[in-house]
Scaffold this active site. Structure first.
Site, short mmCIF file in Angstrom:
data_model
loop_
_atom_site.label_atom_id
_atom_site.label_comp_id
_atom_site.label_asym_id
_atom_site.label_seq_id
_atom_site.Cartn_x
_atom_site.Cartn_y
_atom_site.Cartn_z
CG HIS A 220 46.84 -32.34 53.41
ND1 HIS A 220 47.30 -33.10 54.44
CD2 HIS A 220 45.52 -32.21 53.60
CE1 HIS A 220 46.30 -33.40 55.24
NE2 HIS A 220 45.21 -32.87 54.75
CB CYS A 525 27.57 -32.60 36.85
SG CYS A 525 27.12 -34.30 37.22
C1 PEP Z 1 30.89 -38.09 38.82
O1 PEP Z 1 31.01 -39.29 39.12
O2 PEP Z 1 31.41 -37.58 37.80
C2 PEP Z 1 30.12 -37.19 39.68
C3 PEP Z 1 29.83 -35.96 39.31
O3 PEP Z 1 29.77 -37.67 40.90
P1 PEP Z 1 30.80 -37.79 42.14
O4 PEP Z 1 32.09 -37.16 41.73
O5 PEP Z 1 30.15 -37.09 43.27
O6 PEP Z 1 30.88 -39.27 42.31
#
Ligand code: PEP
Ligand code: MG
Length: 595
Positions: A220, A525
């Protein structure tokens, strides 16, 4: 440096300058390291949240345990229920006068204070003659032990439980409720961990940073700090030694906390950061480097609503739609038509732009009830993501059907980009790509298992694009649970092995194109793309797109606008040359800021 949390102190001393571990001590300098969860630099004196432990008797009171004291025991249970109810009412009243995540976490805690299981268990102690105060303490200890054993998100609720217990005890004893002291001047708030009730009324004007010994990126404290935009570092080992009133320099990006720093230097760093934040607030995109090189800067989303919100900001598209997050509360699998509706909503938020949709990454920390996940001892290494195919191929087929249906509703006819999570082998990639192409979808894979990163050359001919998930890639490369508050130093994407793998993937795609093969775009990502300095390094590696939480996009965009392609390349080399995550970060910051 003298922190107990750095790699240098726990392993090899190679690469460590002589005297690194003691020189600063003489100068009164000291550094702690934790997990930076909200970027930003602050310099201010420390205010500590003290939680005096309230001593209560937990042994049965013979007078209350006596056979003929049934009525008194019932009265004691009523007294306990009334105290818990009063605490819950106060928390709920504060929830109603707060907004956003503050309100949600306060309301969740009010629920916890009314938990029937908790009251029932406490009632069993009262039935044996333990007074209400002792019963509250005993049952809280039991629940805390249970949550700690469960680990992950449950363990992050331990602070909430302990906070509620302290409030119930204060109510029973008629003493003031515990909490954060009145803060009216610029301060850094330090605590073991903050409970929602502590954070809900925080004033971002006075509280310049939050540092806690416990908690994790999803606790939190982190949620509220993110909402308020207050720089925040959690999971800082040894923070108890940070003295009240000490002037402290907090860097929420690198996760470092330093005392004894030259005040002029500290103030100038805090000022420079405030300037970046001001530039980020004004930065509207599109993303490009200082020399005009365009940057594909995208947003991570979880449903139609977050996609539409992202579209109002400077993100140029979506680099990751985590479909499993849209399904977390669904007991039954949505029909193909309903799924198509959900995917179309996201695609329509960025008409004609890049939208990358990831197929279900259920499992591990993301349980989806209809996915038929097996009970496993080690779910992070078990059946999750694409591996669900081993149990039921229909789940992915129906999802791809839904995506193909959504694609048909688009006016443009450009192929929808779909990627699979947790790909480890070439045959998995081949099978996934074939099933996408059969439906007119453009296939990609996530590179988040080291096996796929190392053997990237074998994957590139199979798919149209790849996207590096640095969160899991770091977890699996470093063999460190991404949810663990104890392993934050290891779960840092700046770790040399992680950087080397990311660079290897990006450079393999470039080399393939240079050798006459098709250019396979390489995106990032994971959270790494949300760190402005790491974004510079990734660009230097040759990564073709960066996708981060929409809130992080302006910071990354504003920072990239300050550097040239040449600086990105130099930052990439400096990061790769470093022997530790800290060294890499420090080298890149020094290079970019010209220190
Ligand atoms: C990651 O593993 O970097 C990713 C983008 O997927 P998630 O955070 O949803 O596992
Ligand atoms: Mg992942």
């Amino acid at each position: 440096m003298s922190d107990s949390n750095s790699e240098a102190s726990s392993g090899s001393q190679q690469g460590q300058a002589p005297g690194d571990r003691w020189d600063y001590g003489d100068l009164g300098e000291r550094e702690w390291n934790g997990t930076g969860v909200v970027g930003g630099i602050a310099y201010a004196p420390v205010v500590r949240v003290r939680r005096e432990s309230i001593e209560v008797e937990t042994d049965p009171d013979p007078a209350l345990a006596a056979e003929d004291a049934e009525e008194r025991r019932e009265a004691e249970k009523t007294r306990l229920a009334a105290a818990a109810g009063a605490v819950a009412d106060r928390l709920m009243a504060r929830a109603q006068s707060s907004t956003g995540s503050s309100s949600e976490v306060l309301a969740a805690n009010a629920q916890l204070a009314r938990d029937r299981g908790w009251l029932k268990e406490a009632g069993k102690h009262v039935a044996k003659g333990v007074r209400a105060e002792g019963a509250a303490k005993l049952v809280t200890e039991k629940f805390v032990a249970m949550f700690a054993k469960l680990g992950g998100r449950q363990a992050e609720r331990i602070t909430d439980l302990e906070d509620i217990n302290a409030r119930v005890l204060a109510e029973l004893l008629g003493i003031p409720e515990p909490g954060v002291p009145e803060i009216s001047t610029h301060s850094v708030l330090a605590a073991a961990d903050l409970a929602p009730a502590d954070t809900a009324g925080l004033d971002a004007g006075s509280v310049r940073a939050i540092v806690t010994e416990f908690g994790g990126p999803t606790s939190h404290t982190s949620i509220i700090a993110r909402q308020l935009g207050i720089p925040c570092v959690v999971a800082v080992a040894g923070l108890g030694e940070l003295r009240e009133g000490a002037a402290v320099l907090v860097d929420g990006s690198t996760g470092t906390i330093r005392v004894g720093v030259d005040p002029a230097e500290a103030e100038s760093r805090a000022r420079a950061d405030a300037e970046l934040r001001a530039r980020a607030a004004e930065w509207t995109g599109p993303a490009e480097l200082a020399d005009g090189t365009p940057v594909d800067l995208l947003a991570n989303v979880q449903d139609g609503e977050s996609a539409r919100r992202a579209a109002q900001g400077p993100a140029q598209g979506i680099g990751l739609f985590r479909t499993e997050l849209a399904f977390l509360d669904r007991p039954e699998e949505p029909s193909v038509d309903e799924q198509a509706e959900m995917y179309a909503e996201v695609l329509e938020a960025f008409p004609g732009k890049k939208v990358v949709i990831r197929t279900l990454d259920a499992g591990s920390d993301k349980p989806v009830s209809f996915a038929g996940l097996p009970e496993e001892d080690n779910p992070a290494l078990g059946v999750r993501g694409l591996r669900l195919d081993l149990l039921d191929r229909g789940l992915l087929d129906r999802q791809l059907d839904g995506l193909a249906e959504a694609a048909k509703r688009l006016p443009t006819g450009s192929p929808v980009q779909v990627m699979a999570p947790m790909v480890a082998t070439v045959s998995e990639a081949e099978d996934f790509a074939a099933r996408c192409r059969d439906r007119g979808l453009s296939p990609g894979i996530m590179i988040e298992i080291p096996a796929a990163a190392v053997a990237i050359d074998k994957f590139l001919p199979i798919v149209d694009f790849v996207s590096i998930g640095t969160n899991d890639l770091t977890q699996y490369t470093m063999a460190a649970d991404r949810m663990s508050p104890h392993l934050a130093t290891l779960t840092d994407p700046w770790q040399p092995a992680v950087l080397a793998l990311v660079a290897h993937v990006a450079r393999a795609a470039e080399a393939r194109a240079a050798g006459g093969g098709s250019r396979v775009p390489v995106g990032v990502c994971g959270e790494a793309a949300a760190d402005p300095y790491l974004a510079i390094v990734l660009k230097g590696f040759g990564v073709t797109s960066l996708s981060a939480a929409a809130a992080a996009v302006p910071f990354v965009g504003a920072k990239l606008a300050e550097v040239t392609e040449e600086t990105c390349a130099a930052a990439a080399e400096a990061a790769l040359a470093a022997n530790s995550a800290r060294e890499a970060k420090a080298a890149v910051i020094a290079l970019v800021e010209g220190e």
